[in-house]
Design an enzyme around this catalytic site. Sequence first.
Site, PDB file in Angstrom:
ATOM      1  CG  HIS A 134      -2.117   0.967   1.172  1.00  0.00           C
ATOM      2  ND1 HIS A 134      -2.338   1.954   2.099  1.00  0.00           N
ATOM      3  CD2 HIS A 134      -3.034   1.027   0.341  1.00  0.00           C
ATOM      4  CE1 HIS A 134      -3.244   2.705   1.717  1.00  0.00           C
ATOM      5  NE2 HIS A 134      -3.872   2.042   0.681  1.00  0.00           N
ATOM      6  CE  LYS A 136      -1.264   4.819  -1.825  1.00  0.00           C
ATOM      7  NZ  LYS A 136      -1.850   4.225  -0.608  1.00  0.00           N
ATOM      8  CG  ASP A 141      18.937  11.026 -10.409  1.00  0.00           C
ATOM      9  OD1 ASP A 141      18.961   9.804 -11.100  1.00  0.00           O
ATOM     10  OD2 ASP A 141      18.955  11.895 -11.187  1.00  0.00           O
ATOM     11  CG  HIS A 313      -7.270   8.475  -0.795  1.00  0.00           C
ATOM     12  ND1 HIS A 313      -5.805   8.307  -1.095  1.00  0.00           N
ATOM     13  CD2 HIS A 313      -7.812   7.303  -0.896  1.00  0.00           C
ATOM     14  CE1 HIS A 313      -5.569   7.016  -1.123  1.00  0.00           C
ATOM     15  NE2 HIS A 313      -6.565   6.427  -1.168  1.00  0.00           N
ATOM     16  CE  LYS A 315      -4.024   6.881   2.318  1.00  0.00           C
ATOM     17  NZ  LYS A 315      -5.583   6.744   2.379  1.00  0.00           N
ATOM     18  CG  ASP A 320       1.898  19.905  21.045  1.00  0.00           C
ATOM     19  OD1 ASP A 320       0.788  20.371  21.329  1.00  0.00           O
ATOM     20  OD2 ASP A 320       2.555  19.463  21.835  1.00  0.00           O
TER      21      ASP A 320
END
Length: 419
Positions: A134, A136, A141, A313, A315, A320
Amino acid sequence: MNIAVEHIATDQPPDEAKARDLDYGWQSGNQVELLENGEAYFPRVFDAMRTAQREILLETFILFEDKVGHELQGILIEAAQRGVKVVVSLDGFGCGELSAVFLAALADAGVMVQMFDPASKTLGIRTNWFRRLHRKIVVVDAEVAFIGGINFSADHLGDFGPEAKQDYSVQVTGPAVADLHHFALAQSGRQVRTRRGWRRRQQRPSPWATDSGEGLVRLIYRDNLQHRDDIEEAYIYALSQAKKRAVIANAYFFPGYRLLREIRNAARRGVQVQLIMQGQPDVLLAKLAARMLYDYLLKDGVVIHEYCQRPLHGKVALVDDDWSTVGSSNLDPLSLALNLEANVLIRDRAFNQQLYDSLETLSKNHCQVIPAKHKPRLWLWRLTVGFLVFHVMRHFPALTGWLPAHKPRLKPFESQAHD
């Protein structure tokens, strides 16, 4: 036409890679930039790939054959043809609809394509639901890295319509890119040259850096071996340290009891705790599950917003004035107990403020506030069902131990495609 594609049928690369299962520490002196939605993310990551000189490493859960997928395909082909090493790792469930022709174009150009845990359909239905790749991540380089929740698909762009997703990623430059590069290489099964200072540590680095300087970044990840709880523990620890505010925006919210308790405890001691949930979900069950937890949180002062403009979508979270996290991990049983995930922890006041401003705009302009005395229709029935579901899901990680686990191995294979 023969397509050389490797299928990764494992939670990790081969056995010898276990020695590289490291705990990445905090790195200072980084520059981190928030990229909101595909409008900011795709141009930035595509530009980095177009100027790549040596290497592109890419992992994604979803790649579709739409305008975004075809643009990515063209960029990777052009890079491989000019001599750049290109390694693409795709999830067998999320990318299960990719055509052989699409993959053949990449492979023929010299792109190394890898598929994590592919499976053919049974009666027209994909059954490989659990333990997904899952993450991404893109590293170019070994100099610039991108990590977050945005897949390579057109539904992350506003012109997709009402179902366009609201999401976040970050661009990282600086010393932390070496960790992301090392991690991406190891997970793809490539040869990794271990640098001095990279070693297994007796104690894992704290999710809360001892120094609160600017530009501190730490990579954390979740696997089904040595790092099952790292992301969840980072959330729990950060919330336990919160003194002023905590904001969590998460698409699929159904965490375990320990994290729920820490959210509630933070609110009880006077921390301004705000949750941003899906109000217009792409998966209805996600909204229903999250709502089962509302009463538990609202009664102790947690403020809950539902984002209603389009599917959420994201996350992301902040605590603080200088702690933040962005990545691929939802706060639900799939992400916290099964999937392979990766987040970055960030200690940086400017970034924290940038993320806070973005989420504050979202909550003020596009969300509805759930009343503190929220009592939905059929509330007694909902309470009963919610109680049962909550306690089933509380033990979900243990129950998933009954599911067959993948053996750690790489399985090369050849697939046939015809023009």
